[in-house]
Enzyme design. Structure first.
Site, PDB file in Angstrom:
ATOM      1  N   GLU A   1      -5.409  66.356  42.592  1.00  0.00           N
ATOM      2  CA  GLU A   1      -6.580  65.927  41.837  1.00  0.00           C
ATOM      3  C   GLU A   1      -6.268  65.744  40.355  1.00  0.00           C
ATOM      4  OE1 GLU A   1      -8.807  67.799  45.361  1.00  0.00           O
ATOM      5  OE2 GLU A   1      -7.476  68.782  43.916  1.00  0.00           O
ATOM      6  N   VAL A   2      -7.066  64.883  39.735  1.00  0.00           N
ATOM      7  CA  VAL A   2      -7.083  64.666  38.289  1.00  0.00           C
ATOM      8  C   VAL A   2      -8.539  64.727  37.855  1.00  0.00           C
ATOM      9  CG1 VAL A   2      -6.607  63.029  36.415  1.00  0.00           C
ATOM     10  CG2 VAL A   2      -5.012  63.223  38.334  1.00  0.00           C
TER      11      VAL A   2
END
Length: 282
Positions: free
Chosen positions: A45-46
């Site tokens: 994830e970002v």
């Protein structure tokens, strides 16, 4: 140029836990590039941080995997909260996410958040299918507490209890079987599967989501939250889980999950390991 930070989450030391890239001021980034930016990092994830829609809150946070935006995830909340406190924000905050506002508290590098989103059950995949997905025999799926179930708190996972630690280590996900599962049981996260084994007071877990660009995740707070809520639901008792994940892939992680009448609380640590600048045109 847009500054970014990289934290290792659900660990107290660099190069453990789950990597998270954070854009603490994402307003200058073109919206149509966010998915490509997340794919460029190729982390599970970002996060992209914006001013809150409600000025009583701290920030609005968007979460992207390499292939899609998701409304909720545990290690992005923990890592982003700690990064904001490191940047000078107060230790008590409310983050706006796709599932609604989430209160967070940060103390000495350890963050906690609580969600009251109810557990949803989407499907009960056949044990034989889940065994194929994990590369195991059907006999290695433990049905004594619950059968495999697709459930979650805003993000669904197939949750399967295994018979022993050796079965967990032996997991070798079959992507074709996972595609079969996703077609039979469509969910919000492409048949992402959490396999776990209870060893005394502790839980050992692994999470696989290859259809979403995550062959294996070192730490999955949203899956830990789903597991704690599920076990509270099936046992009728509050749950205090110490979950170890990422061990089999060399990135050991520690997640604390509590489920009670107030909701589910996830707690973990995070450490900064990198920072840099993104060069991207509109």
């Amino acid at each position: 140029m847009s500054p970014y930070l990289v934290y290792d989450v659900f660990t107290d030391r660099p190069f453990g836990g789950n990597q998270l890239a954070i854009f603490p001021d994402a307003e200058g980034l073109p919206q149509h590039r966010l998915q490509a930016i997340a794919a460029e990092f190729n982390f599970s994830e970002v996060t992209f941080v914006y001013p809150p829609d409600d000025l009583r809150h701290t920030a609005r946070v968007r979460i992207f995997t390499p292939t899609m935006e998701i409304p909720f995830a545990g290690h992005p909340i923990i890592g982003t909260a700690i990064a904001l406190v490191d940047a000078g924000f107060p230790p008590r905050m409310v983050l706006e996410l796709g599932i609604g506002p989430i209160p967070c508290t940060v103390t000495d590098g350890r963050a906690s958040f609580t969600t009251s989103v109810p557990l949803t059950r989407d499907a009960t995949p056949e044990p034989s299918l889940v065994a194929r997905v994990l590369g195991l025999t059907e006999a290695q799926i433990d049905l004594s507490v619950h059968a495999p179930v697709q459930a979650g708190l805003g993000l669904s996972f197939v949750i399967a209890r295994l018979t022993d630690r050796a079965a967990l280590s032996a997991c070798q996900p079959d992507v074709a079987a996972m595609r079969d599962g996703a077609s039979r049981h469509p969910g919000s996260f492409d048949f992402a599967t959490l396999a776990y084994f209870v060893d005394g007071d502790g839980v050992h877990a692994r999470m696989f989501a290859p259809l979403d660009g995550i062959p294996e995740d070192p730490a999955t707070g949203s899956a830990a939250a789903a597991l704690a809520a599920l076990l509270r639901d099936v046992t009728g008792r509050p749950q205090d889980l110490t979950i170890r994940q990422g061990v089999d892939m060399g990135r050991p992680s520690l997640i604390l999950a509590r489920a009670d009448a107030e909701g589910v609380t996830i707690t973990g640590q995070a450490v900064r390991v990198m920072e840099g600048q993104l060069h991207v045109d509109a």
